[in-house]
Design an enzyme around this catalytic site. Structure first.
Site, PDB file in Angstrom:
ATOM      1  N   ASP A 107      -5.568   9.167  -4.343  1.00 12.03           N
ATOM      2  CA  ASP A 107      -4.106   8.615  -4.075  1.00 12.03           C
ATOM      3  C   ASP A 107      -3.082   9.568  -4.273  1.00 12.03           C
ATOM      4  O   ASP A 107      -3.160  10.423  -4.826  1.00 12.03           O
ATOM      5  CB  ASP A 107      -4.222   7.642  -5.588  1.00 12.03           C
ATOM      6  CG  ASP A 107      -3.301   6.158  -5.345  1.00 12.03           C
ATOM      7  OD1 ASP A 107      -2.374   6.266  -4.741  1.00 12.03           O
ATOM      8  OD2 ASP A 107      -3.816   5.280  -5.874  1.00 12.03           O
ATOM      9  N   ASP A 209       0.779   5.845  -1.905  1.00 12.91           N
ATOM     10  CA  ASP A 209       1.322   5.155  -2.518  1.00 12.91           C
ATOM     11  C   ASP A 209       2.951   4.881  -1.786  1.00 12.91           C
ATOM     12  O   ASP A 209       3.465   5.568  -1.504  1.00 12.91           O
ATOM     13  CB  ASP A 209       1.763   5.783  -4.018  1.00 12.91           C
ATOM     14  CG  ASP A 209       2.150   4.675  -5.063  1.00 12.91           C
ATOM     15  OD1 ASP A 209       1.444   3.741  -5.276  1.00 12.91           O
ATOM     16  OD2 ASP A 209       3.343   4.862  -5.674  1.00 12.91           O
ATOM     17  N   GLU A 272      -0.188   2.408   1.494  1.00 14.05           N
ATOM     18  CA  GLU A 272       0.172   1.209   0.693  1.00 14.05           C
ATOM     19  C   GLU A 272       1.668   0.260   1.243  1.00 14.05           C
ATOM     20  O   GLU A 272       2.560   1.026   1.252  1.00 14.05           O
ATOM     21  CB  GLU A 272       0.299   1.256  -0.821  1.00 14.05           C
ATOM     22  CG  GLU A 272       0.520   0.037  -1.578  1.00 14.05           C
ATOM     23  CD  GLU A 272       1.253   0.164  -2.791  1.00 14.05           C
ATOM     24  OE1 GLU A 272       1.091  -0.620  -3.720  1.00 14.05           O
ATOM     25  OE2 GLU A 272       2.038   1.195  -3.016  1.00 14.05           O
ATOM     26  N   HIS A 333      -5.216  -2.919  -8.237  1.00 12.72           N
ATOM     27  CA  HIS A 333      -4.889  -2.695  -9.769  1.00 12.72           C
ATOM     28  C   HIS A 333      -3.313  -3.516  -9.838  1.00 12.72           C
ATOM     29  O   HIS A 333      -2.840  -3.524 -10.931  1.00 12.72           O
ATOM     30  CB  HIS A 333      -4.744  -1.250 -10.147  1.00 12.72           C
ATOM     31  CG  HIS A 333      -3.788  -0.444  -9.147  1.00 12.72           C
ATOM     32  ND1 HIS A 333      -3.977  -0.387  -7.737  1.00 12.72           N
ATOM     33  CD2 HIS A 333      -2.618   0.138  -9.509  1.00 12.72           C
ATOM     34  CE1 HIS A 333      -3.012   0.386  -7.271  1.00 12.72           C
ATOM     35  NE2 HIS A 333      -2.056   0.559  -8.293  1.00 12.72           N
ATOM     36  N   ASP A 334      -2.775  -3.963  -8.775  1.00 13.14           N
ATOM     37  CA  ASP A 334      -1.305  -4.497  -8.899  1.00 13.14           C
ATOM     38  C   ASP A 334      -1.369  -6.081  -8.921  1.00 13.14           C
ATOM     39  O   ASP A 334      -0.491  -6.766  -8.839  1.00 13.14           O
ATOM     40  CB  ASP A 334      -0.287  -4.038  -8.000  1.00 13.14           C
ATOM     41  CG  ASP A 334      -0.196  -2.383  -8.080  1.00 13.14           C
ATOM     42  OD1 ASP A 334      -0.090  -1.856  -9.174  1.00 13.14           O
ATOM     43  OD2 ASP A 334       0.097  -1.651  -6.906  1.00 13.14           O
TER      44      ASP A 334
HETATM   45  C1  GLC Z   1       2.146   1.310  -6.274  1.00 13.82           C
HETATM   46  C2  GLC Z   1       1.170   1.195  -7.228  1.00 13.82           C
HETATM   47  C3  GLC Z   1       1.622   0.791  -8.506  1.00 13.82           C
HETATM   48  C4  GLC Z   1       2.896   1.636  -9.077  1.00 13.82           C
HETATM   49  C5  GLC Z   1       3.746   1.633  -8.038  1.00 13.82           C
HETATM   50  C6  GLC Z   1       4.706   3.013  -8.382  1.00 13.82           C
HETATM   51  O1  GLC Z   1       2.511   0.076  -5.745  1.00 13.82           O
HETATM   52  O2  GLC Z   1       0.092   0.645  -6.897  1.00 13.82           O
HETATM   53  O3  GLC Z   1       0.437   0.530  -9.532  1.00 13.82           O
HETATM   54  O4  GLC Z   1       3.306   1.134 -10.322  1.00 13.82           O
HETATM   55  O5  GLC Z   1       3.341   1.972  -6.768  1.00 13.82           O
HETATM   56  O6  GLC Z   1       4.214   4.102  -8.099  1.00 13.82           O
END
Ligand code: GLC
Ligand code: MG
Length: 533
Positions: A107, A209, A272, A333-334
């Protein structure tokens, strides 16, 4: 080769035919009894991934971090937080993973650092600091107050006032996560060096990310109000992120990252991206110079019904650029877990869908055993978003509870006190399901084995099949092989005719394999079938 067009036409890459498995390291396996999963724990459990039949493991952040956002606030991009182990542990993990034929994807969190990153400490030291411009500092608005109306994704203004210098800094997430200034060439150079640091250690790629956030409007114009905002939605939905994200300049930044990783050969860049489909596919980039896989979250975000999904799949397939490789994500995880979103029975249908669609699938840890969202008592809440905006169901702790390895109270996760409560492990766990030929785990293993054995299922063409009511149907074809997939998204039995003679080779119920073809495909409630002519 940097800049070369690496599409699907010239050769097949592991990240096209393979399946990705996401590990949230805090919650996978604790090896030292501190109640928090760690790298050594992941290493010990690699056998599970091999037996499951996935090809790559993506590990969420394990870098040194104050954990304000559980590792997505990075204080050192080139290290391992002691809570997770050491760099030597990482080297051991990657060596073992490679030894067992698994790729490792990290990540990469480039949009923001932790406020405790030395770069930010230096930047914050004063207006004259050499790293002042590494972050986004602005004077107050002319009448005082924040420079503009941009909102934090975790609630409230995205600007934090710094008394000492009289300026605000920008944070798209927590105030403990100041945004880096990607217009600064030094930032870009330093961050590409971070990629190289891990590439040199042998990683096979990165999940980047919030990649669509990296560039912001150069003029910092106000975002327009969202006319569709309704009470009960998160604070961030009050404005439309027209100027704060998804800016055209981001594609140069991504092309640079892409060139960095291409210099190391067969690695993957995943982005992402939470954007509507037509914007999402822009992240393949001009001449495919963008990310290899812009994560496609549509199966998570769309309503679970056959007509809607059929339309979604077709729209997505049509929107892909020439040579752009599709991908599908069912959980992360979100997001609330798939078994909680659509129920246990449909989660099996969803697994069959995910693993028979055209495109790289991503499985979230625990979904292969049908884990559901954990129940988090108010005093057990960890997620900062839930703490900032309580009661709206935004909290992400439920989908982050420890992996269930055994039926024991501690689920075989830890000998200590788990950082989040362990769910009802006796209901779903790896040990019990390994011995049960009808289990969710058995279904995943069968699906993944089938996908691996037949290129028609991984790399083959996709053809939708007209079907009615609750039935979603499509064909996958390659060479001389054809598979027909027929999924009942409803809870009533249904018969499908007119598709020719077929026999089922795999049912989501795992109790049906037909010797002889028949003209009528009879689906039980919540049943999915893979059929051959
Ligand atoms: C992404 C991650 C999330 C995090 C956010 C800020 O969306 O998946 O878990 O809180 O970025 O880094
Ligand atoms: Mg531990």
């Amino acid at each position: 080769m940097p800049g070369s067009r690496v599409g699907t036409t010239d050769m097949t890459r592991w990240w096209q035919s393979g399946t990705i498995y996401q590990v949230y390291p805090r919650s996978f396996q604790d090896s030292d009894g501190d109640g928090i999963g760690d790298l050594e724990g992941i290493r010990q459990r690699l056998g599970h991934l091999v037996a499951l039949g996935v090809d790559a493991v993506w590990v969420s952040p394990f870098y040194p971090s104050p954990m304000a956002d559980f590792g997505y606030d990075v204080a050192d991009y080139c290290g391992v937080d002691p809570m997770f182990g050491t760099l030597e542990d990482f080297d051991g993990l990657i060596a073992d993973a490679h030894g067992q034929g698994l790729k490792v994807v990290l990540d990469f969190v480039p949009n923001h650092t932790s406020e405790r990153h030395p770069w930010f400490a230096e930047s914050r030291a004063g207006r004259g600091s050499a790293k002042r411009d590494w972050y986004i500092w602005r004077d107050p608005a002319s009448g005082g107050g924040p420079p503009n109306n941009w909102a934090s994704n975790f609630g409230g203004s995205a600007w934090e006032y710094d008394e000492a210098s009289g300026q605000y800094y920008y944070h798209a997430f927590l105030k403990e996560q100041p945004d880096l200034n990607w217009r600064n060439p030094q930032v870009r150079a330093a961050m590409n060096d971070v990629l190289r640091f891990w590439l040199e250690r042998g990683v096979d790629g990165f999940r980047v990310d919030v990649i669509w956030h990296l560039m912001k409007d150069a003029g910092f114009r106000d975002n327009p109000d969202n006319p569709g905002f309704a009470e009960g939605q998160p604070d961030i939905a009050r404005v439309l992120p027209v100027h704060s994200a998804d800016q055209p300049e981001v594609f140069d930044v991504i092309a640079e990252m892409r060139a960095t990783i291409e210099a190391y050969g067969d690695r993957v860049l995943i982005g992402e991206i939470y954007l509507p489909l037509e914007r999402l596919v822009a992240y393949y980039g001009h001449d495919l110079s963008g990310v290899h896989l812009p994560f496609n979250f549509q199966l998570i975000l769309s309503a679970w019904n056959a007509r809607g999904l059929a339309e979604l799949i077709e729209t997505y397939e049509r929107a892909l650029p020439d040579g752009g490789w599709p991908n599908w994500v069912l959980g992360n995880h979100d997001q609330h877990r798939v078994a909680s979103r659509i129920g246990a029975a449909q989660a099996r249908v969803a697994a069959m869908l995910l693993l028979t669609l055209r495109g790289t699938p991503t499985i979230y840890y625990g979904d292969e055993i049908g884990m559901t969202d954990g129940e988090i008592a108010p005093e057990a809440v960890q997620d900062p978003w839930e703490k900032n905006e309580p009661g709206l169901g935004l909290g992400r702790d439920p989908e982050r509870t420890p992996m269930h390895w055994t039926a024991a109270d501690d689920a075989g996760f830890t000998t200590g006190t788990p950082w989040l409560p362990v769910g009802p492990a006796h209901e779903a766990n790896v040990a019990d399901q390994t011995g049960d030929p009808r289990s969710m785990l058995a279904l995943h293993r069968r699906l993944l084995a089938l996908r691996r054995a037949h290129e028609a299922l991984s790399l083959g063409s996709f053809e939708s099949v007209a079907a009615t009511g609750d039935v979603l149907a499509y064909r996958r074809r390659r060479g001389g092989e054809t598979f027909l997939i027929v999924l009942n998204l409803g809870h009533e039995p249904v018969a499908v005719d007119g598709l020719g003679q077929h026999r089922a080779i795999l049912s989501t119920h795992l109790d049906r394999e037909e010797a002889r073809p028949a003209a009528t495909i009879a689906l039980r409630p919540d049943e999915g079938l893979i059929l051959v002519p």
